[in-house]
Design a protein around this motif. Structure first.
Motif, PDB file in Angstrom:
ATOM      1  N   ILE A   1      20.182  30.155 -15.649  1.00 26.48           N
ATOM      2  CA  ILE A   1      20.309  30.094 -17.101  1.00 26.48           C
ATOM      3  C   ILE A   1      20.671  28.682 -17.532  1.00 26.48           C
TER       4      ILE A   1
ATOM      5  N   GLN B   1      18.485  26.576 -20.069  1.00 29.71           N
ATOM      6  CA  GLN B   1      19.040  26.057 -21.324  1.00 29.71           C
ATOM      7  C   GLN B   1      18.907  24.543 -21.392  1.00 29.71           C
TER       8      GLN B   1
ATOM      9  N   ASN C   1      15.527  23.903 -22.588  1.00 30.30           N
ATOM     10  CA  ASN C   1      15.472  24.157 -24.031  1.00 30.30           C
ATOM     11  C   ASN C   1      16.042  22.975 -24.799  1.00 30.30           C
TER      12      ASN C   1
ATOM     13  N   LEU D   1      14.153  20.414 -27.497  1.00 29.22           N
ATOM     14  CA  LEU D   1      14.675  20.236 -28.855  1.00 29.22           C
ATOM     15  C   LEU D   1      15.084  18.781 -29.075  1.00 29.22           C
TER      16      LEU D   1
ATOM     17  N   VAL E   1      22.239  23.188 -27.839  1.00 26.03           N
ATOM     18  CA  VAL E   1      21.785  24.356 -27.092  1.00 26.03           C
ATOM     19  C   VAL E   1      22.922  24.944 -26.266  1.00 26.03           C
TER      20      VAL E   1
ATOM     21  N   VAL F   1      25.380  26.796 -28.490  1.00 25.15           N
ATOM     22  CA  VAL F   1      24.906  28.139 -28.814  1.00 25.15           C
ATOM     23  C   VAL F   1      25.078  29.060 -27.612  1.00 25.15           C
ATOM     24  N   ALA F   2      24.743  28.548 -26.420  1.00 21.40           N
ATOM     25  CA  ALA F   2      24.832  29.369 -25.210  1.00 21.40           C
ATOM     26  C   ALA F   2      26.267  29.792 -24.939  1.00 21.40           C
TER      27      ALA F   2
ATOM     28  N   GLY G   1      27.335  29.753 -31.716  1.00 19.77           N
ATOM     29  CA  GLY G   1      26.137  29.676 -32.555  1.00 19.77           C
ATOM     30  C   GLY G   1      26.418  29.441 -34.019  1.00 19.77           C
ATOM     31  N   SER G   2      27.483  30.064 -34.533  1.00 24.34           N
ATOM     32  CA  SER G   2      27.736  29.910 -35.960  1.00 24.34           C
ATOM     33  C   SER G   2      28.306  28.524 -36.279  1.00 24.34           C
ATOM     34  N   TYR G   3      28.704  27.785 -35.255  1.00 27.48           N
ATOM     35  CA  TYR G   3      29.195  26.421 -35.484  1.00 27.48           C
ATOM     36  C   TYR G   3      28.152  25.382 -35.098  1.00 27.48           C
ATOM     37  N   LYS G   4      26.905  25.869 -34.877  1.00 28.98           N
ATOM     38  CA  LYS G   4      25.863  25.004 -34.329  1.00 28.98           C
ATOM     39  C   LYS G   4      25.707  23.694 -35.109  1.00 28.98           C
ATOM     40  N   ASP G   5      25.632  23.802 -36.447  1.00 32.08           N
ATOM     41  CA  ASP G   5      25.400  22.597 -37.240  1.00 32.08           C
ATOM     42  C   ASP G   5      26.576  21.630 -37.163  1.00 32.08           C
ATOM     43  N   ALA G   6      27.756  22.156 -36.855  1.00 39.12           N
ATOM     44  CA  ALA G   6      28.920  21.279 -36.788  1.00 39.12           C
ATOM     45  C   ALA G   6      28.960  20.505 -35.473  1.00 39.12           C
TER      46      ALA G   6
END
Lengths: 305, 389, 294
Positions: free
Chosen positions: C5, C9, C12, C16, C255, C258-259, C263-268
């Protein structure tokens, strides 16, 4: 007073004018940070957001009087401003701007993920307390305060830092202290504006305080004339009215808004009132008016010889 | 001396601004009030929420055309849709609402999202104008006051029914739950699904979060790709739903997705293509000829004729119904005064619209029945199950 | 997480990241030469994606030809923007062209919204959906294409800047605008050229990302642009290898964030990294330290 206004004035105009006064307070805060002290900030909306949430939450959860809530909002934002002010010791110019942008985005994401703020669902149920009269009075107080600050020893130190911070340090100005203070005061203004905004809109959502809003406030300050208080006032007024005035153009509205931003910048690169000293201009106007009534010895251009 | 002069200048500028504002809005000549009935559209035509607003407006305009073609409202008055764009911005949403009210709208339809409805709600309530949200499903909407309504299927009704169906009919035991965290609808629906799934003994083995307008979900999918589960519950909108499934297939998984009516749009398969085949959506609106009522069919045909053959999505259908609900309430009251037709609106029961049958309960919340579970088949929705309340 | 994994990742993240890097190069080159943060750059990338899409769907041409047309179109767009909105402001304060670029950005976004509608448009399947398995890692053909094209473009760019005559002129202009001009460098041409190259790379990024993510929409340049800009700063703005490193760094970090369930803080994540890097090294990983003359 407010009742009287609401009777005789179109409620839509009241709505828009209140918004202008609120945004003006926030823009004056950025004027102090960027216009006077020369510290680039791309994250001003975050301070507005912190103030808005702090004020709204202290009203909803503690039931504090409205003005105390607004004050608390201002103080919360000022605290955040101090936090952001410290990196200004190490970062200069665009890099500081970028760091503040990053800070603002982090604040937005945190607001989005907190339980107490309601996250993405937003915060509703804030009582409507902000009136046009109050917003207008506070905007006038903010303008007056800003003039007092700029005319003080403190304000001249800030200008010295903007012009040349090394020279300022050589003259015994503690750069860090002044920069952090400028950030704190500027953020306080933003926080107060946020508190008013929360009690004006009655609903808050973190996405309303993203970088788009920050750049909008920056545009108010720069387009009006960087470093000029009348410029900031004019910039805020014009750019808040513009989307409303442009409503006749329907789907081309925001296209025209963007285009006008470019055109205004090209024709007035220093901002609408940048480099214009209003006082002599006003004096000259008054003088030429008077001259028409009683002929005086002038050079015909209103300038005395 | 100098300071006070400049200060008075400032105040002067503010007043000039006030006059300017006056001119800006003052040149609209109001049509004679007794010949038209105005319904406002509150929504976004630009910015991040534009796709929902534009569709709602399309539905509203179709409703107005139908009403005017059939002889107008209240014995021959013309129904006019007053449209304004709030640009997906909070402060402009408030200004626009106020503007439409001062222009004499008796009711406002919109905003399709809960957040903007909560901004407009208190203003409409204060002014005594009916606000009918065509899409808000979050909590605390009709609680704003007795002028505030909505015409959508409430997820607190739909989600538990679907969870029960998944457990009893499809035999699901383990699912992955994906939420879009900057979407209030998704956050609220996930909460309901968590309870509903637990009540039906379906275990959520992994939760992942995405954000609206994200395009890349590789990390989220990889992190549950080696787990054993029966399906994916996704609570966001169609755009992200389609892209998410595309990524799921790209990583070699063959699971299907289940979601709410946020997924109900042709965009789902336009973006997701083969990957969304078999995915399920629950809704009160079914664009399936075999099951749809004649009213729904007529709406679908009219929409297709106007929009180059594309199918309507739930926003346009709800926008259409919102206007029709209001029109029927106005006709029943025999008056376009909001205080009067809000009373007839309140007692609406078994009203047949293009999105199903609507009644308003004692708490003024809409009750829609039946709930359809749709399945994507050959790039079209077909009814998989009809679940009655 | 198992090793499989983690490797998956990582792949990935690199895919990106390389798309971020392509956009970041445009920011970094323009900044390096005229110290302008070109906020309209993300929207040039969006236009590139739309042109590529239109070429494939409406004119039915080959994806590589579409990529080429999109690059040419964006070069023209970016040179027009530079000529109209930035050149008149070259001698004014630093913030004037910045505000102008925000205006251009708003204009382009709303223009595309009114032309194409706000809905995302699906990108047709132009590359087969083949998945290769290399050891424990699964890699899609489109990922291989993105990584290869991105690498090829970046190497080409590095060669242009370091080896060609115009590259030399670019470096001279970035070193000292006035002196370069006195030495006979046509700075206007150099700046135009810089915008053109940046736009071509962004257009390539737009088409590749459209292909990879399967969707194109008018506001796609906003967040991608901001993240790419972060990447440019993290790597050291003005430095071409820096932009690449920054892009990959942010892509991989996001990435893995998120893993790890953030995930909800991804943009930060991108922005927190940005602040951290700036505080440790104020001009980014490969940035030149600012020389201050007193």
């Amino acid at each position: 007073m407010e009742e009287l206004l609401r009777q005789y004035m179109n409620l839509y105009y009241i709505q828009v004018l209140t918004l202008i006064c609120i945004m003006m307070i926030a823009a004056l805060g950025l004027h102090l940070i960027t216009g006077v002290t020369g510290q680039l900030s791309f994250g001003h909306a975050a301070f507005v957001g912190i103030g808005a949430y702090a004020a709204a939450l202290s009203n909803i959860h503690w039931g504090l009087p409205f003005l105390i809530c607004v004050l608390l909002g201002g103080l919360a934002a000022a605290l955040a401003g101090v936090l952001v002010g410290f990196p200004s010791m190490r970062l200069t110019g665009d890099y500081l701007g970028i760091a503040t942008l990053g800070f603002a985005e982090i604040v937005r994401v945190i607001l989005m993920n907190m339980d107490i703020t309601g996250g993405a669902r937003g915060l509703a149920g804030i009582p409507r307390e902000t009136t046009l009269v109050l917003a207008f009075v506070l905007a006038a107080v903010a303008i007056w305060t800003m003039y007092r600050i700029q005319d003080s020893r403190f304000g001249r130190a800030l200008v010295a830092i903007r012009e040349d911070d090394i020279a300022a340090e050589c003259n015994g100005i503690n750069g860090l202290w002044y920069k952090v203070s400028a950030f704190a005061i500027g953020s306080f203004f933003a926080g107060v504006a946020g508190g008013l905004y929360a009690h004006f809109l009655q609903y808050l959502n973190p996405s309303g305080f993203g970088f788009a809003k920050s750049f909008e406030i920056l545009t108010f300050v720069v387009l009006g004339g960087l470093g000029s208080i009348p410029g900031t006032v004019l910039g805020t007024t014009i750019l808040t009215l513009l989307p409303e005035v442009l409503r006749f153009s329907a789907e081309y509205r925001m296209m025209m808004y963007g285009l006008l931003m470019v055109i205004m910048m090209i024709f007035r690169p220093r901002g609408l009132l940048g480099g214009v000293d209003l006082l002599p201009l006003l004096k000259r106007m008054l003088y030429s008016l008077r001259k028409k009534q009683t002929p005086l010895n002038g050079d015909g251009n209103g300038r005395s010889v | 001396m100098r300071r006070s002069k400049l200060l008075s200048m400032m105040i002067l500028v503010l007043f000039v601004a006030a006059i300017f504002a006056g001119c800006g809005g003052g040149n609209q000549t109001p049509a004679p009030a007794d010949e038209t009935v105005k319904i406002g559209f509150l929504g976004a035509k630009t910015g991040g929420h534009a796709s929902y607003g534009i569709e709602t407006l399309k539905g509203m305009k179709m409703a107005a055309d139908d009403v005017n073609a059939a002889g107008g409202i209240l014995g021959g008055k013309k129904l006019v849709i007053v449209e304004e764009d709030h640009g997906s911005k909070d402060d402009q949403a408030a200004s626009v609402t106020q503007k439409m009210i001062t222009q004499g709208t008796v009711a406002i339809v919109g905003d399709p999202t809960t957040g903007f409805t909560k901004i407009a709600g208190p203003i409409a309530q204060g002014a005594g104008v009916v606000l009918m949200s065509a899409g808000a499903v979050g909590e605390g909407v009709v609680e704003i006051g007795d002028f505030i309504y909505r015409d959508t299927l409430l997820d607190k009704v739909g989600a538990p029914l679907v969870a029960k169906y998944l457990a009893s009919e499809l035999g699901w035991k383990k699912v992955v739950l994906v939420t879009s965290t900057n979407n209030d609808y998704s956050v609220g629906l996930s909460k309901l699904f968590r309870d509903g799934l637990a009540a039906n003994n379906i275990e959520i083995i992994a939760e992942q979060t995405i954000q609206d307008s994200d395009q890349n979900f590789s990390a989220q999918v990889t992190s549950f790709s080696n787990k054993d589960f029966d399906g994916i519950v996704f609570t966001g909108y169609y755009t992200e739903g389609g892209l998410l499934m595309k990524e799921v297939r790209k990583q070699g998984l063959d699971h299907v997705m289940v979601g709410g009516d946020g997924l109900l749009a042709p965009v789902l398969w336009e973006l997701g293509e083969d990957a969304v085949e078999g995915s399920m959506v629950y809704t009160g609106f079914a664009a399936d000829p075999a099951n749809a009522s004649p009213k729904t069919l007529a709406f679908i045909d009219a929409y297709k004729a106007k929009n180059g053959g594309t199918l309507p999505d739930m926003f346009s259908a709800q926008g259409y119904d919102a206007v029709m609900l209001l029109v029927d309430a106005i006709e029943a009251a025999g008056s376009a005064a909001p205080a009067e037709f809000k009373e007839t609106l309140k007692v609406t029961s078994n009203w047949e619209g293009v999105t199903g049958t609507i009644s308003f309960g004692p708490d003024r919340e809409p009750i829609k029945s039946p709930v359809y579970l749709l399945e994507v088949k050959d790039s079209e929705f077909s009814v998989k199950a009809t679940i009655d309340l | 997480m198992t090793t499989d994994i983690v490797l998956q990742q990582l792949l990935n993240g690199l895919t990106l990241g390389s798309t971020y890097a392509l956009i970041a190069l445009g920011y970094t080159m323009v900044y390096g030469i005229i110290q302008l943060i070109n906020f309209a750059h993300g929207d040039v990338y969006m236009i590139g994606a739309f042109v590529g899409l239109t070429m494939v769907v409406v004119f039915g041409i080959n994806i590589w030809a579409a990529l080429f047309v999109a690059m040419i179109a964006c070069v023209l767009v970016a040179m027009t923007i530079e000529r109209v909105a930035y050149r008149p402001l070259r001698r004014s304060t630093r913030l004037a062209p910045l505000i102008s670029s925000i205006g251009v950005s708003i204009f382009l976004q709303t223009l595309m919204t009114s032309m194409k509608g706000p809905q995302p448009v699906g990108f047709p399947q132009v590359v087969s959906n083949t998945i290769y398995t290399i050891g424990p890692v699964k890699i899609a053909l489109v990922q291989i294409i993105i990584l290869l094209v991105a690498a090829a473009l970046m190497i080409a760019l590095q060669l242009i800047v370091k080896r060609s005559k115009i590259g030399k002129a670019m470096r001279a202009t970035s070193e000292d605008y006035d002196t370069a001009s006195l030495m006979g460098v046509n700075v206007n041409r150099v700046i135009s050229f810089t915008f053109a190259i940046g736009a071509a790379l962004a257009a390539a990024g737009g088409v590749l990302i459209g292909m990879y993510f399967n969707s194109v929409f008018p506001l796609m340049g906003v967040m991608a642009g901001l993240k790419a800009f972060c990447a440019a700063v993290v790597g050291g703005i003005g430095s071409i290898p820096g932009a690449v490193i920054g892009g990959l760094f942010i892509g991989v970090a996001e990435v893995f964030g998120v893993a790890m369930g953030l995930g909800s803080y991804k943009d930060a994540i991108a922005f927190a990294l940005l602040i951290l890097v700036l505080l440790i090294k104020p001009t980014g990983i490969l940035g030149q330290p600012i020389q201050r003359k007193v």
